[in-house]
Enzyme design. Structure first.
Site, short mmCIF file in Angstrom:
data_model
loop_
_atom_site.label_atom_id
_atom_site.label_comp_id
_atom_site.label_asym_id
_atom_site.label_seq_id
_atom_site.Cartn_x
_atom_site.Cartn_y
_atom_site.Cartn_z
N GLN A 176 0.95 -0.97 0.10
CA GLN A 176 0.14 0.62 0.26
C GLN A 176 0.74 1.03 0.20
OE1 GLN A 176 -3.33 0.15 -0.62
NE2 GLN A 176 -3.97 -1.90 -0.02
N SER A 193 3.27 -4.80 -4.96
CA SER A 193 2.58 -4.97 -6.14
C SER A 193 2.34 -3.79 -6.69
CB SER A 193 1.14 -5.04 -5.22
OG SER A 193 0.30 -6.07 -5.97
N ALA A 194 2.28 -4.39 -8.07
CA ALA A 194 2.15 -3.85 -9.14
C ALA A 194 0.62 -2.36 -9.54
CB ALA A 194 2.55 -4.06 -10.67
N THR A 228 8.58 -19.12 -15.22
CA THR A 228 9.12 -18.41 -16.03
C THR A 228 8.40 -16.83 -15.62
OG1 THR A 228 9.40 -19.95 -17.83
CG2 THR A 228 8.74 -17.42 -18.54
N CYS A 313 -9.34 -8.11 -0.70
CA CYS A 313 -8.70 -8.99 -0.79
C CYS A 313 -9.91 -10.18 0.41
CB CYS A 313 -7.72 -9.69 -0.45
SG CYS A 313 -6.66 -9.05 -1.53
#
Length: 364
Positions: A176, A193-194, A228, A313
């Site tokens: 945040q 977190s993007a 990956t 969430c």
């Protein structure tokens, strides 16, 4: 407009999202960067020319993320904050795991057997209890920089001082805060977190001061992650971070919320920022005096405004927030509290519309 028409359903294109802390729309800079990533897509671990080009783009993005965050350690790209949390909690070379009682669910689920550290009624970690709890062999302590439900900011420097004096490690959940405020240099590991700052969903990072703090767990990311790398997502993340302004949101956008605070108090509601040790401006927890949070979420949704009950969430459960319970917020206040957050592209008009509807509901 007659009040009976105020809460008609709105087309999705006209909806107002005041839950941006969880669902920030993609910045145009990030979209462009992702398009470049798809244009040069190949497995960055492949030895052929296309793979080497992908690796070059990936490593360039890694350095850009470090520079944008002011991080002088290492960056391990992940699928988001939850994976970053699990990676740190499960593979840190440390002893007991200690997690604050107001952490995001991904931290608590990543270390289900961790000791819960209490917070005070103002949301700040109880430092006296922390000092007692860390008296063990090399503990790992996990604490949010900014709480995702209340917007309260922890004093990470003070916490780090206590943890390091005991020989432990500090893991900060900066999901945040990254892109909105400076990260603490005192932390040993940090979670990013993007999509919290306008980057793509499904990509994030674990920042570590030194790889030696972690046990290797996979073949990619220098052996510290399996899977990956999401190269287009990583490029979008780097571009979104670089596009973050200072301040993150124009103060004029937030002014209507500051005005609403006074009205909330007059009506007998609770503006939770009044109780917090260090409130941040982008997340507000507000209790309406005469309507449950569950009913508010539905009524705001009918008015075309997206808010949440607790962390996005976990808000789908429609249960009273365990964060507010940990802060010993009165049950009647906790039951009526919603979380409102603003993002990089929130407009003043959208905030004004939210305030208008909030007052209509509170006065109904």
């Amino acid at each position: 407009m007659p009040k009976s028409q105020s809460f008609r359903a709105c087309p999705i294109a006209n909806r107002i999202y005041l839950d941006h802390a969880a669902t920030s729309p993609l910045r145009p800079e990030a979209r462009k960067a992702m398009e470049e990533g798809f244009a040069h897509w190949a497995n960055p671990s492949s030895p052929h020319a296309e793979g080497r080009k992908a690796r070059q783009l990936l490593e360039d993005a890694r350095e850009r993320v470090k520079a944008a965050l002011g991080w002088h350690g290492e960056v391990i790209f992940t699928s988001g904050a939850s994976e970053a949390a699990a990676l740190a909690l499960q593979h840190a070379i440390a002893g007991a795991r200690l997690v604050s009682s107001v952490e995001h669910d991904c931290l608590l689920q990543g270390a289900p057997d961790a000791e819960r550290l209490p917070v005070r009624s103002d949301g700040a970690l109880d430092l006296e209890m922390l000092t007692e709890a860390v008296q063990r062999e090399r503990p790992l302590v996990a604490v949010q920089q900014v709480n995702s439900e209340t917007g309260n900011r922890q004093d990470l420097s003070a916490i780090a001082g206590i943890v390091h004096q005991a020989g432990g490690l500090l893991l900060a959940d900066d999901a945040q805060g990254a892109g909105k405020m400076e990260l603490s240099e005192a932390t040993d590991m940090a979670i990013v977190s993007a999509h919290k700052f306008g980057g793509p969903i499904g990509v994030g990072a674990l920042l570590v001061k030194d790889y030696a703090l972690l046990a290797p767990s996979g073949g990619q990311e220098r052996g510290y992650r399996r899977g990956t790398e999401n190269m287009p997502g990583v490029l979008g993340m780097a571009a979104a971070l670089e596009a973050c302004g200072d301040p993150y949101v124009d103060p004029e956008v937030l002014e209507p919320l500051d005005a609403l605070a006074g009205e909330c108090r007059k009506l007998g509601g609770t503006w939770l920022s009044d109780r917090l040790s260090d409130p941040t401006p982008y997340i507000r927890a507000i209790a309406m005096p005469n309507m449950s949070a569950t009913a508010q979420v539905m009524r705001f949704d009918m008015a075309g405004i997206a808010v949440s009950q607790g962390s996005a969430c976990s808000s789908g459960t429609m249960k009273t927030s365990r964060v507010l319970e940990a802060m010993q917020v009165e049950p009647e206040v906790a039951a009526n509290t919603i979380r409102v957050s603003v993002g990089w592209n929130t407009t003043r008009e959208e905030v004004e519309r939210f305030c208008e509807v909030w007052l209509e509901l509170a006065n109904a």
